[in-house]
Design a protein around this motif. Structure first.
Motif, PDB file in Angstrom:
ATOM      1  N   THR A  23       0.804  -1.249  -0.159  1.00  6.24           N
ATOM      2  CA  THR A  23      -0.097   0.042   0.129  1.00  6.24           C
ATOM      3  C   THR A  23       0.789   1.028  -0.078  1.00  6.24           C
ATOM      4  O   THR A  23       2.042   1.236   0.317  1.00  6.24           O
ATOM      5  CB  THR A  23      -0.873  -0.239   1.179  1.00  6.24           C
ATOM      6  N   ARG A  24       0.425   2.337  -0.297  1.00  7.05           N
ATOM      7  CA  ARG A  24       1.057   3.734  -0.284  1.00  7.05           C
ATOM      8  C   ARG A  24       1.527   3.925   1.001  1.00  7.05           C
ATOM      9  O   ARG A  24       2.773   4.190   1.460  1.00  7.05           O
ATOM     10  CB  ARG A  24       0.057   4.822  -0.602  1.00  7.05           C
ATOM     11  N   GLU A  25       0.983   3.542   2.179  1.00  3.48           N
ATOM     12  CA  GLU A  25       1.511   3.639   3.613  1.00  3.48           C
ATOM     13  C   GLU A  25       2.619   2.911   3.853  1.00  3.48           C
ATOM     14  O   GLU A  25       3.771   3.076   4.661  1.00  3.48           O
ATOM     15  CB  GLU A  25       0.383   3.264   4.724  1.00  3.48           C
ATOM     16  N   GLN A  26       2.470   1.485   3.568  1.00  3.85           N
ATOM     17  CA  GLN A  26       3.615   0.618   3.594  1.00  3.85           C
ATOM     18  C   GLN A  26       4.998   1.200   2.713  1.00  3.85           C
ATOM     19  O   GLN A  26       5.903   0.939   3.288  1.00  3.85           O
ATOM     20  CB  GLN A  26       3.217  -0.950   3.008  1.00  3.85           C
ATOM     21  N   ALA A  27       4.534   1.501   1.617  1.00  5.99           N
ATOM     22  CA  ALA A  27       5.586   1.986   0.654  1.00  5.99           C
ATOM     23  C   ALA A  27       6.498   3.069   1.409  1.00  5.99           C
ATOM     24  O   ALA A  27       7.646   3.111   1.608  1.00  5.99           O
ATOM     25  CB  ALA A  27       5.348   2.267  -0.709  1.00  5.99           C
ATOM     26  N   GLU A  28       5.755   4.017   1.944  1.00  7.52           N
ATOM     27  CA  GLU A  28       6.368   5.233   2.575  1.00  7.52           C
ATOM     28  C   GLU A  28       6.737   4.745   3.892  1.00  7.52           C
ATOM     29  O   GLU A  28       8.013   5.410   4.199  1.00  7.52           O
ATOM     30  CB  GLU A  28       5.344   6.225   2.926  1.00  7.52           C
ATOM     31  N   GLN A  29       6.314   3.775   4.590  1.00  5.64           N
ATOM     32  CA  GLN A  29       7.168   3.182   5.711  1.00  5.64           C
ATOM     33  C   GLN A  29       8.505   2.639   5.464  1.00  5.64           C
ATOM     34  O   GLN A  29       9.551   2.913   6.139  1.00  5.64           O
ATOM     35  CB  GLN A  29       6.220   2.362   6.495  1.00  5.64           C
ATOM     36  N   LEU A  30       8.524   1.846   4.675  1.00 10.00           N
ATOM     37  CA  LEU A  30       9.709   1.038   3.797  1.00 10.00           C
ATOM     38  C   LEU A  30      10.735   2.118   3.427  1.00 10.00           C
ATOM     39  O   LEU A  30      12.069   2.171   3.909  1.00 10.00           O
ATOM     40  CB  LEU A  30       9.374   0.441   2.758  1.00 10.00           C
ATOM     41  N   ARG A  31      10.106   3.303   2.781  1.00  8.78           N
ATOM     42  CA  ARG A  31      11.222   4.441   2.365  1.00  8.78           C
ATOM     43  C   ARG A  31      11.978   5.059   3.427  1.00  8.78           C
ATOM     44  O   ARG A  31      13.016   5.159   3.632  1.00  8.78           O
ATOM     45  CB  ARG A  31      10.592   5.214   1.291  1.00  8.78           C
ATOM     46  N   GLN A  32      10.925   5.242   4.466  1.00  7.22           N
ATOM     47  CA  GLN A  32      11.377   6.092   5.724  1.00  7.22           C
ATOM     48  C   GLN A  32      12.441   5.210   6.396  1.00  7.22           C
ATOM     49  O   GLN A  32      13.372   5.716   6.982  1.00  7.22           O
ATOM     50  CB  GLN A  32      10.151   6.507   6.809  1.00  7.22           C
ATOM     51  N   ALA A  50      30.308   4.067   3.957  1.00  5.02           N
ATOM     52  CA  ALA A  50      29.232   3.348   3.734  1.00  5.02           C
ATOM     53  C   ALA A  50      28.958   2.833   2.410  1.00  5.02           C
ATOM     54  O   ALA A  50      29.223   3.190   1.654  1.00  5.02           O
ATOM     55  CB  ALA A  50      28.077   4.556   4.254  1.00  5.02           C
ATOM     56  N   SER A  51      28.225   1.441   2.603  1.00  8.74           N
ATOM     57  CA  SER A  51      27.993   1.016   1.318  1.00  8.74           C
ATOM     58  C   SER A  51      26.415   0.429   1.405  1.00  8.74           C
ATOM     59  O   SER A  51      25.612   0.515   2.194  1.00  8.74           O
ATOM     60  CB  SER A  51      28.707  -0.354   1.355  1.00  8.74           C
ATOM     61  N   MET A  52      26.046   0.458   0.066  1.00  7.35           N
ATOM     62  CA  MET A  52      24.637   0.223  -0.055  1.00  7.35           C
ATOM     63  C   MET A  52      24.345  -1.313   0.522  1.00  7.35           C
ATOM     64  O   MET A  52      23.147  -1.486   0.967  1.00  7.35           O
ATOM     65  CB  MET A  52      24.354   0.139  -1.633  1.00  7.35           C
ATOM     66  N   GLU A  53      25.230  -2.163   0.393  1.00  5.15           N
ATOM     67  CA  GLU A  53      25.074  -3.491   1.083  1.00  5.15           C
ATOM     68  C   GLU A  53      24.921  -3.196   2.632  1.00  5.15           C
ATOM     69  O   GLU A  53      23.897  -3.769   3.139  1.00  5.15           O
ATOM     70  CB  GLU A  53      26.032  -4.485   0.985  1.00  5.15           C
ATOM     71  N   GLY A  54      25.391  -2.556   3.208  1.00  5.59           N
ATOM     72  CA  GLY A  54      25.305  -2.328   4.692  1.00  5.59           C
ATOM     73  C   GLY A  54      24.179  -1.470   4.870  1.00  5.59           C
ATOM     74  O   GLY A  54      23.537  -1.743   6.128  1.00  5.59           O
ATOM     75  N   ILE A  55      23.866  -0.501   4.339  1.00  5.17           N
ATOM     76  CA  ILE A  55      22.595   0.108   4.359  1.00  5.17           C
ATOM     77  C   ILE A  55      21.255  -0.881   3.969  1.00  5.17           C
ATOM     78  O   ILE A  55      20.374  -0.859   5.158  1.00  5.17           O
ATOM     79  CB  ILE A  55      22.660   1.306   3.639  1.00  5.17           C
ATOM     80  N   ALA A  56      21.336  -1.531   3.399  1.00  2.00           N
ATOM     81  CA  ALA A  56      20.385  -2.512   3.100  1.00  2.00           C
ATOM     82  C   ALA A  56      20.196  -3.447   4.263  1.00  2.00           C
ATOM     83  O   ALA A  56      19.256  -3.788   4.832  1.00  2.00           O
ATOM     84  CB  ALA A  56      20.495  -3.547   1.810  1.00  2.00           C
ATOM     85  N   ARG A  57      21.425  -4.174   4.751  1.00  2.00           N
ATOM     86  CA  ARG A  57      21.538  -4.862   5.809  1.00  2.00           C
ATOM     87  C   ARG A  57      20.770  -4.279   7.150  1.00  2.00           C
ATOM     88  O   ARG A  57      20.190  -4.696   8.108  1.00  2.00           O
ATOM     89  CB  ARG A  57      22.790  -5.413   6.312  1.00  2.00           C
ATOM     90  N   GLU A  58      21.186  -3.035   7.379  1.00  2.00           N
ATOM     91  CA  GLU A  58      20.691  -2.090   8.363  1.00  2.00           C
ATOM     92  C   GLU A  58      19.261  -1.931   8.442  1.00  2.00           C
ATOM     93  O   GLU A  58      18.514  -1.792   9.335  1.00  2.00           O
ATOM     94  CB  GLU A  58      21.541  -0.987   8.509  1.00  2.00           C
ATOM     95  N   ALA A  59      18.678  -1.664   7.298  1.00  2.00           N
ATOM     96  CA  ALA A  59      17.365  -1.426   6.989  1.00  2.00           C
ATOM     97  C   ALA A  59      16.463  -2.662   6.877  1.00  2.00           C
ATOM     98  O   ALA A  59      15.568  -2.751   6.749  1.00  2.00           O
ATOM     99  CB  ALA A  59      17.226  -0.643   5.877  1.00  2.00           C
ATOM    100  N   VAL A  61      16.350  -4.904   4.536  1.00  2.25           N
ATOM    101  CA  VAL A  61      15.892  -4.957   3.115  1.00  2.25           C
ATOM    102  C   VAL A  61      16.882  -5.849   2.286  1.00  2.25           C
ATOM    103  O   VAL A  61      17.868  -5.472   2.605  1.00  2.25           O
ATOM    104  CB  VAL A  61      15.300  -3.868   2.660  1.00  2.25           C
ATOM    105  N   ALA A  62      16.362  -6.327   1.171  1.00  2.60           N
ATOM    106  CA  ALA A  62      17.214  -6.866   0.007  1.00  2.60           C
ATOM    107  C   ALA A  62      18.017  -5.674  -0.671  1.00  2.60           C
ATOM    108  O   ALA A  62      17.209  -4.643  -0.685  1.00  2.60           O
ATOM    109  CB  ALA A  62      16.424  -7.818  -0.900  1.00  2.60           C
ATOM    110  N   LYS A  63      19.187  -5.795  -1.062  1.00  2.67           N
ATOM    111  CA  LYS A  63      19.761  -4.799  -1.952  1.00  2.67           C
ATOM    112  C   LYS A  63      18.881  -4.369  -3.033  1.00  2.67           C
ATOM    113  O   LYS A  63      18.794  -3.062  -3.224  1.00  2.67           O
ATOM    114  CB  LYS A  63      20.933  -5.408  -2.362  1.00  2.67           C
ATOM    115  N   ILE A  64      18.199  -5.300  -3.757  1.00  9.55           N
ATOM    116  CA  ILE A  64      17.561  -4.857  -4.873  1.00  9.55           C
ATOM    117  C   ILE A  64      16.150  -3.922  -4.338  1.00  9.55           C
ATOM    118  O   ILE A  64      15.948  -3.130  -5.133  1.00  9.55           O
ATOM    119  CB  ILE A  64      16.644  -6.139  -5.640  1.00  9.55           C
ATOM    120  N   THR A  65      15.752  -4.100  -3.241  1.00 12.17           N
ATOM    121  CA  THR A  65      14.798  -3.211  -2.674  1.00 12.17           C
ATOM    122  C   THR A  65      15.251  -1.884  -2.612  1.00 12.17           C
ATOM    123  O   THR A  65      14.636  -0.896  -2.695  1.00 12.17           O
ATOM    124  CB  THR A  65      14.171  -3.593  -1.268  1.00 12.17           C
ATOM    125  N   LEU A  66      16.639  -1.661  -1.862  1.00  6.24           N
ATOM    126  CA  LEU A  66      17.198  -0.562  -1.996  1.00  6.24           C
ATOM    127  C   LEU A  66      17.510   0.187  -3.089  1.00  6.24           C
ATOM    128  O   LEU A  66      17.137   1.417  -3.352  1.00  6.24           O
ATOM    129  CB  LEU A  66      18.537  -0.614  -1.219  1.00  6.24           C
TER     130      LEU A  66
END
Length: 77
Positions: A23-32, A50-59, A61-66
Motif C-alpha cells: 500500500t502507499r502507507e507501507q511503501a512510505e514506511q519502507l522508504r522512511q 558506507a555501502s549500499m549493502e551495509g545500508i540494506a542490511r541495517e534497513a 531489506v534486500a539490496k534490490i529493494t534499496l
C-alpha cells in the motif's frame, strides 16, 4: 521519528511482509525505514565507508529493494 518495526518471528528475525504490491502507507514506511537506516550508517561509518549493502542490511531489506528506491549511494545521501 523512530524506524518502523516489523513483527519478529520465533527465531527473532523480522517477519516477511505479505507478497504483492505494498500500500502507499507501507511503501512510505519502507522508504522512511531505508532513510533512517542510511542516516545511521552514514553517521557511524562516514560517506566513503558506507555501502549500499551495509545500508540494506541495517534497513533489513534486500539490496534490490534499496536500489528500487535509490539508484546510487549519492542519491540516498
Amino acid at each position: 521519528m523512530s524506524a518502523p518495526t516489523r513483527p519478529k518471528t520465533s527465531a527473532g528475525a523480522p517477519a516477511a511482509r505479505p507478497r504483492g504490491r505494498p500500500t502507499r502507507e507501507q511503501a512510505e514506511q519502507l522508504r522512511q525505514g531505508i532513510l533512517d537506516a542510511a542516516l545511521r550508517v552514514f553517521i557511524d561509518r562516514g560517506f566513503a565507508a558506507a555501502s549500499m549493502e551495509g545500508i540494506a542490511r541495517e534497513a533489513s531489506v534486500a539490496k534490490i529493494t534499496l536500489y528500487r528506491h535509490f539508484e546510487t549511494k549519492e542519491q540516498l545521501f
